[in-house]
Design an enzyme around this catalytic site. Structure first.
Site, PDB file in Angstrom:
ATOM      1  N   TRP A   1       0.778  -1.328   0.060  1.00  0.00           N
ATOM      2  CA  TRP A   1       0.010   0.038  -0.118  1.00  0.00           C
ATOM      3  C   TRP A   1       0.782   1.255   0.063  1.00  0.00           C
ATOM      4  CZ3 TRP A   1      -3.678  -1.841  -2.099  1.00  0.00           C
ATOM      5  CH2 TRP A   1      -4.435  -3.039  -1.414  1.00  0.00           C
ATOM      6  N   ASP A   2       1.949   1.139   0.656  1.00  0.00           N
ATOM      7  CA  ASP A   2       2.814   2.541   0.505  1.00  0.00           C
ATOM      8  C   ASP A   2       3.523   2.620  -0.840  1.00  0.00           C
ATOM      9  OD1 ASP A   2       3.029   3.208   3.507  1.00  0.00           O
ATOM     10  OD2 ASP A   2       4.714   1.549   3.909  1.00  0.00           O
TER      11      ASP A   2
END
Lengths: 407, 407
Positions: free
Chosen positions: B166-167
């Site tokens: 997700w980062d």
């Protein structure tokens, strides 16, 4: 607000996740998307998950806000129509001539062929491997080394991602290629040919986390460590009612909040003295992760999720409950009527019943960009060819009768 | 080639993965990056992995090709300098006024305050949750439902990602926000405030795969199914020498190649007749995945990885060997001198020894964009402030002496 890509037209001819997700994002950002499909749809037209009636939720979710033009791409006439759509200039050439595809083997869609028809084309090609070989999220992931450090430490097998993380990241790189191509064309007038290999997306990303450099160090490569966060403290705990929570203590402040809230401050102080380590340093928390996990376990095991939630709220502990896919879905479905809708939206679809779809997660000037309508295979064939290429009703009728177009 | 963002200057003040990875990509695309750092670095300055000497490989890998300006951001003078850098117009205002941050709590960096100094600012803010709450990859992932369907089917615990997917995806969304902001400003003259919450990135992406819609269907939510690919056939097999391979049969052609190569065609035909199912349909292969896995297992168990590789090559089977992080690293390090270098490159660093870093995976006109030099905390402080804000040597000396700047 005016959406950032309002007025632009993008043509896609693609399948699976990466390229279609790119065009979905471009659609949300305001671009008109023309999706060139084979007459019966691409290889992902029936892909799972499906509804009880067998309709593809997968295809229907990734393809929204797009105008589908179904063409027999094996016929010469069909191929010429596809090329004409891709290279059309419209009223304002600066707003057209943008093409995204994952079709690497089709001679009528090579960059050379298309660029001969429109020199300033912005052409983005998604591929498996940069050498022209195939690759999908699962094979590419295996080659990065990530499955070997994912999943329970006691399991000798690699653990595949359920999430197609590389496909999603590749899709966003395709968005970058399109928008930066447009920015450059707006000043230089020149087009761009951008190729993006799924395998490169994965290898480059892992390299940029430093994990390959780490493996060259004297200490050697990282070992599988289950649900623990590498280099700091964080792992999952089970509550009295069998729920799971993810607890992290990355900063010193979060760590102090965690041991304070769970009543472990004195124990941790005594432990620090006994072991001679300073647990306010995250690397020491990582080294002592199994001991710390064992110390904190009873606190969670003695409390239900509801109690854990009540007692952690407002303390500064950074944590989250694990939710199931179904829980997220039911919560989002219940909130659908809510005017303060967030990243997940309800969408009624004739073909797919009640859908839950993602808004563009970038809030431009405070606004989630969303509102796409479901796409239906071939529904815009005549309309788009009339609008974009000026085909007459007679001509469209002939092409449909001869099987080049859907009717 | 001219890099697509050549001539642009981006200012970052950030930490961890998402925003710094965005600015790394922008740097590779040609932008000058000014990284405003606290005097002793941000909260990720010492983050693991580290070298044997304790230097952060993490920070050093994500921060390359950037000019670090170290400022005491608790002092009024320091804050004013940071604001001046962010809102500087330079010789060509169209090429400046771009700011990326994950600092959500600092009153001197709110959009309101910065926009009062430069109205057409492109300001991208990465946050945990859209409601202002915190969130990191691990907590956000827990809330999507993904860990519940990741990892061995027999394990009752959720399986966290090792990969901060997700980062990484959030970082690429920040790139999109910057470049689309520039495109829009180039025609309207107006700036953009783009906020991106990590939690929204995750929920929107899973929603756009159709998995929340699927959970609302009568059949209910998807269950954990280990390493099998959902809806088709693909899983890992173990070879005679204890290696793992990922084998997929997504298309009918790949499926036929797999059963043909492993000598299982007659067995599969007999099985189809006995069960009354057509295994050329991927949904049936998925339903029969455990039987098919069991049938294919002996072929792999009887062969070493070398033999498997030799026998599968050229057959049309889509597969890959699982590699460890260390294997990828050693292969890449060995290939470093190679002129045909791919997505992973060697980089010599005074602080971090031999690094392996990722090129930009988008090949613009056939070229991987790379070549960034290592960034050193505070190394460009005086140079940048002199160049961008016209500070004199006397003034710079005074600011360093009073502790506002690094010397």
């Amino acid at each position: 607000m005016t959406r950032p890509l309002s007025g632009f037209t993008v043509v896609e001819n693609d399948s699976f996740v990466a390229a279609p997700s790119a065009c979905l994002a471009l659609s949300q950002m305001g671009a008109e998307i023309i999706k060139i499909d084979p007459l019966k749809g691409g290889p992902d037209i029936d892909r799972w998950p499906v509804t009880a009636e067998g309709r593809s939720i997968y295809w229907g979710t990734l393809n929204r806000g797009k105008r589908s033009v179904a063409i027999d791409l094996r016929s010469d006439e069909g191929r010429e129509l596809a090329q004409a759509l891709i290279t059309a200039t419209g009223d304002d050439p600066a707003k057209n001539g943008i093409f995204i595809t994952n079709n690497v083997g089709r001679s009528f869609l090579t960059d050379e062929v298309l660029r001969a028809q429109r020199e300033d084309l912005i052409h983005v090609k998604v591929q498996g491997s940069a050498d022209g070989g195939p690759g999908v999220d699962y094979t590419v992931n295996a080659e990065t080394g990530i499955p070997g450090i994912t999943g329970p430490a006691e399991s000798p097998r690699p653990a595949n991602h359920a999430l197609p993380a590389w496909d999603l990241l590749c899709g966003q790189a395709a968005v970058t290629a399109v928008v930066s191509g447009l920015l450059q064309r707006s000043t230089t007038g020149q087009g761009t040919y951008a190729e993006i290999a799924l395998k490169d997306i994965a290898l480059s990303a892992v390299a940029n986390l430093g994990w390959y450099t780490e493996a060259l160090q004297p200490a050697g490569e990282r070992q599988k460590h289950g649900n623990h966060i590498f280099g700091t403290f964080g792992t999952d705990f089970t509550t009295a009612d069998g729920r799971s929570v993810m607890i992290t203590a990355i900063t010193t402040r979060q760590w102090r909040a965690l041991i304070d809230t769970t009543g472990m401050t004195a124990v941790v102080e005594a432990l620090q003295a006994a072991l001679g380590v300073d647990l306010s340093l995250e690397e020491n928390r990582y080294a002592q992760r199994e001991t710390l996990e064992a110390l904190l376990k009873p606190w969670f095991a003695a409390r239900t999720l509801e109690t854990v939630t009540a007692e952690l709220t407002g303390t500064g502990v950074l944590w989250a409950p694990y939710r199931s896919i179904g829980e997220v879905a039911r919560e989002a479905a219940d909130a659908t009527g809510d005017s303060a809708a967030g990243a997940i939206r309800g969408l009624a679809s004739d073909q797919l019943d009640d859908m839950l779809v993602g808004a563009n997660p970038i809030r431009f000037d405070g606004e989630y960009l969303s509102g796409e309508r479901p796409t239906v295979l071939g529904e815009a064939t005549h309309q788009v060819l009339s609008e974009k290429l000026g085909l007459s009703q007679t001509e469209l009728g002939r092409l449909s009768d001869s099987g080049v177009l859907s009717s």
